[in-house]
Design a protein around this motif. Structure first.
Motif, PDB file in Angstrom:
ATOM      1  N   SER A 172      -8.041  13.019 -10.404  1.00 19.35           N
ATOM      2  CA  SER A 172      -9.478  13.535 -10.942  1.00 19.35           C
ATOM      3  C   SER A 172     -10.513  13.172 -10.051  1.00 19.35           C
ATOM      4  N   GLU A 173     -11.415  14.338  -9.900  1.00 16.88           N
ATOM      5  CA  GLU A 173     -12.711  14.126  -9.203  1.00 16.88           C
ATOM      6  C   GLU A 173     -13.476  12.910 -10.154  1.00 16.88           C
ATOM      7  N   GLY A 174     -13.291  13.074 -11.366  1.00 17.39           N
ATOM      8  CA  GLY A 174     -14.229  12.341 -12.305  1.00 17.39           C
ATOM      9  C   GLY A 174     -13.575  11.069 -12.644  1.00 17.39           C
ATOM     10  N   ASP A 175     -12.437  10.547 -12.029  1.00 16.13           N
ATOM     11  CA  ASP A 175     -12.064   9.243 -12.422  1.00 16.13           C
ATOM     12  C   ASP A 175     -12.645   8.288 -11.491  1.00 16.13           C
ATOM     13  N   SER A 176     -13.423   7.421 -12.266  1.00 17.32           N
ATOM     14  CA  SER A 176     -14.152   6.288 -11.633  1.00 17.32           C
ATOM     15  C   SER A 176     -13.674   5.014 -11.234  1.00 17.32           C
ATOM     16  N   THR A 177     -12.251   4.924 -11.688  1.00 17.51           N
ATOM     17  CA  THR A 177     -11.582   3.706 -11.434  1.00 17.51           C
ATOM     18  C   THR A 177     -10.663   3.844 -10.005  1.00 17.51           C
ATOM     19  N   VAL A 178     -10.106   5.006 -10.017  1.00 19.45           N
ATOM     20  CA  VAL A 178      -9.370   5.375  -8.779  1.00 19.45           C
ATOM     21  C   VAL A 178      -9.919   6.698  -8.256  1.00 19.45           C
ATOM     22  N   PRO A 179     -10.929   6.549  -7.438  1.00 21.39           N
ATOM     23  CA  PRO A 179     -11.555   7.680  -6.921  1.00 21.39           C
ATOM     24  C   PRO A 179     -11.030   8.690  -6.176  1.00 21.39           C
ATOM     25  N   ARG A 180     -11.143   9.917  -5.774  1.00 20.69           N
ATOM     26  CA  ARG A 180     -10.534  10.877  -5.016  1.00 20.69           C
ATOM     27  C   ARG A 180     -10.202  10.323  -3.716  1.00 20.69           C
ATOM     28  N   PHE A 181     -11.079   9.436  -2.921  1.00 16.75           N
ATOM     29  CA  PHE A 181     -10.938   9.374  -1.563  1.00 16.75           C
ATOM     30  C   PHE A 181      -9.399   8.303  -1.559  1.00 16.75           C
ATOM     31  N   ILE A 182      -9.142   7.629  -2.640  1.00 19.00           N
ATOM     32  CA  ILE A 182      -7.918   6.973  -2.752  1.00 19.00           C
ATOM     33  C   ILE A 182      -6.647   7.696  -2.652  1.00 19.00           C
ATOM     34  N   THR A 183      -6.701   8.734  -3.593  1.00 17.52           N
ATOM     35  CA  THR A 183      -5.643   9.767  -3.655  1.00 17.52           C
ATOM     36  C   THR A 183      -5.420  10.579  -2.156  1.00 17.52           C
ATOM     37  N   ASP A 184      -6.583  10.884  -1.481  1.00 16.46           N
ATOM     38  CA  ASP A 184      -6.570  11.401  -0.381  1.00 16.46           C
ATOM     39  C   ASP A 184      -6.018  10.714   0.730  1.00 16.46           C
ATOM     40  N   ASP A 185      -6.343   9.336   0.787  1.00 15.79           N
ATOM     41  CA  ASP A 185      -5.642   8.395   1.615  1.00 15.79           C
ATOM     42  C   ASP A 185      -4.134   8.456   1.678  1.00 15.79           C
ATOM     43  N   ILE A 186      -3.414   8.283   0.316  1.00 13.49           N
ATOM     44  CA  ILE A 186      -2.297   8.369   0.188  1.00 13.49           C
ATOM     45  C   ILE A 186      -1.588   9.513   0.651  1.00 13.49           C
ATOM     46  N   GLU A 198       0.744  -1.014   0.144  1.00 15.32           N
ATOM     47  CA  GLU A 198       0.057   0.236   0.079  1.00 15.32           C
ATOM     48  C   GLU A 198       1.004   1.144  -0.054  1.00 15.32           C
ATOM     49  N   PRO A 199       0.888   2.231  -0.968  1.00 17.69           N
ATOM     50  CA  PRO A 199       1.710   3.099  -1.041  1.00 17.69           C
ATOM     51  C   PRO A 199       1.226   4.299  -0.195  1.00 17.69           C
ATOM     52  N   GLY A 200       2.354   4.974   0.309  1.00 22.13           N
ATOM     53  CA  GLY A 200       2.119   6.118   1.412  1.00 22.13           C
ATOM     54  C   GLY A 200       2.608   5.279   2.666  1.00 22.13           C
ATOM     55  N   SER A 201       2.863   4.002   2.814  1.00 22.27           N
ATOM     56  CA  SER A 201       3.018   3.594   4.001  1.00 22.27           C
ATOM     57  C   SER A 201       4.537   3.732   4.252  1.00 22.27           C
ATOM     58  N   PHE A 202       5.300   4.118   3.424  1.00 17.96           N
ATOM     59  CA  PHE A 202       6.658   4.192   3.512  1.00 17.96           C
ATOM     60  C   PHE A 202       7.354   5.807   3.151  1.00 17.96           C
ATOM     61  N   PRO A 203       8.142   6.246   3.693  1.00 25.20           N
ATOM     62  CA  PRO A 203       8.616   7.566   3.492  1.00 25.20           C
ATOM     63  C   PRO A 203       9.353   7.824   2.383  1.00 25.20           C
ATOM     64  N   ILE A 204       9.090   9.034   1.726  1.00 25.95           N
ATOM     65  CA  ILE A 204       9.652   9.331   0.591  1.00 25.95           C
ATOM     66  C   ILE A 204      10.342  10.759   0.650  1.00 25.95           C
ATOM     67  N   ASP A 205      11.819  10.700   0.456  1.00 21.71           N
ATOM     68  CA  ASP A 205      12.471  12.138   0.812  1.00 21.71           C
ATOM     69  C   ASP A 205      12.648  12.861  -0.375  1.00 21.71           C
TER      70      ASP A 205
END
Length: 442
Positions: free
Chosen positions: A331-345, A316-323
């Motif tokens: 995109s709000e209109g992305d029905s494949t990867v909806p916004r809440f996934i971007t928000d989570d990362i 799960e990306p976002g679990s490890f630091p990036i320096d």
């Protein structure tokens, strides 16, 4: 953690050929092939080029050299493995002072067996699948596109295994040095490629490829929340499609785990049959677990199996630091990867003190947001490669997105619970499926 919106591949934009899609019409033109993999592999360090072949490119208004690659990488177990890919060199554009920078563009999902390898499609069209890299090439950068481990080389592709994908991406940057890419580097990919982009950043931070001067990572519509893959079957449309490619990938990635815990005897047979045909260059397989009810292949919910649960969570990306600076595009209109996934990362990375900003577009679908943002992303990336400090925005060429500095995570409801107002909907099925089985682009 919210349940999964795992993405897979359907649409075939510019770079892919019909022959790369299961059930697609036959391509009447001769098919260019994959580079043969020597056995045993010659010795060499990660990122060293094993072999390469030039191919003609006429897709750009300036001269570009194309080269198909076979290079070395290192998998999650420390084993040296061959990886295929392609590199584009803008010989008709002067090199910037200090040498040509390198932009790695790991691809979105195209399938999971060797006949799907995008380096074949690049030779056919000169275009990198799912990406418009014209502005990057016009800026003098070398563009390198890995096929990932096992996609064009022996073994089943470990789909969405973060360590494998991140290392293959970083080693593609090393391989590009043989073609003039001696400057600093950046990574930008869509969906599965966005996942690989984030893991290239985290693997670099963890000490893999310290010789690479990595300046930025730019994931576009990256998937996350992979630990919810099985639970998602009752919440998300076409969840069995997610399960098929996701389970194929995790079984391929983790031969050290007991697959009899996860798969029924029918599932084990289906996987072995799929693996036996994986190296057919004329076959683009999507999943080992098609043609039946997913329940007939799965012995238990992966979340109830500690080893398999941990394997999923580790991807799960976002679990490890990036320096290095991160620009997330969605995109709000992305029905494949909806916004809440971007928000989570975004929330996860922000908690790790990542230098991060988000460009949130309005109504573009999954691939479209990648294309709409291409020129402006290139401007942002090239500025980082030139040594300029990271900015929130650019002098916009395309649509102006919302620029976000702080994200609030959203959560899908558990099965059977009224989502209530304000909860993001489950992603919809694609509007124009190309093949009969359910697919998603990414």
């Amino acid at each position: 953690m919210a349940v999964l919106a795992l993405v897979a591949g359907l649409a075939v934009p510019g770079g892919a050929t019909a022959a790369q899609v299961v059930g697609g019409p036959a391509d009447p033109t001769p098919r260019v092939g994959l580079l043969p993999v020597p056995d045993p592999l010659p010795p060499g360090p990660p990122g060293s080029v094993i072999t390469s072949e030039p191919f003609a490119v006429d897709a750009y208004p300036f001269a570009v050299e194309g080269h198909q690659l076979l290079y070395r990488s290192t998998d999650r177990f420390g084993t040296s493995v061959p990886v295929s890919g392609a590199v584009l060199v803008p010989t008709g554009v002067p090199a910037p002072p200090g040498g040509r920078p390198v932009v790695a563009v790991p691809h979105g999902t195209v399938g999971i067996s060797d006949g799907c390898a995008p380096s074949v499609g690049v030779q056919d069209s000169g275009q990198v699948v799912y990406d418009d890299v014209s502005a990057l090439l016009a800026g003098g950068a070398v563009v390198v596109a890995t096929d990932y481990i096992g996609l064009g080389t022996p073994g089943v592709h470990p789909y969405l295994d973060g360590i494998d994908a991140g290392r293959a991406t970083l080693d593609s940057i090393r391989a590009a040095r043989d073609f003039g890419g001696t400057g600093p580097a950046a990574v930008s990919g869509l969906s599965q490629g966005g996942h690989a982009t984030l893991y290239a950043g985290s693997e670099h931070t963890a000490g893999y490829a310290p010789d690479i001067d990595l300046r930025a990572v730019v994931p576009v519509a990256a998937p996350s929340l992979l630990s919810g893959i099985y639970a998602a079957r009752d919440v998300l449309p076409n969840a069995e499609s997610y399960l098929g490619i996701g389970l194929t990938g995790i079984v391929a990635a983790r031969p050290d785990l007991d697959r009899t815990e996860l798969l029924t005897p029918a599932g084990q047979t289906a996987y072995d049959d799929f693996a036996a045909g994986d190296s057919d260059p004329d076959r683009c397989g999507y999943s080992a677990f098609e043609g039946g009810d997913i329940e007939s292949f799965v012995a238990a919910d992966p979340l109830t199996l500690p080893d398999w649960r941990d394997a999923l969570v580790a991807n799960e990306p976002g679990s490890f630091p990036i320096d290095v600076p991160v620009l997330m595009v969605a995109s709000e209109g992305d029905s494949t990867v909806p916004r809440f996934i971007t928000d989570d990362i975004c929330v996860e990375l922000t908690a790790l003190d990542t230098d991060l900003r988000v460009w949130m577009y309005d109504d573009e679908e999954h691939v479209e947001v990648n294309l709409e943002s291409a020129d402006d992303r290139a401007t942002w990336i090239l500025a980082r490669l030139a040594g300029e400090p990271p900015t929130r925005d650019v002098d916009w060429i395309g649509e102006v997105p919302e620029v976000i500095d702080a994200c609030a995570a959203a959560v899908l409801p558990p099965p059977g619970v009224d989502p209530g107002p304000g909860t993001p909907p489950a992603p919809a099925a694609p509007a124009s499926p190309i093949v009969t089985a359910a697919r998603f682009t990414g």
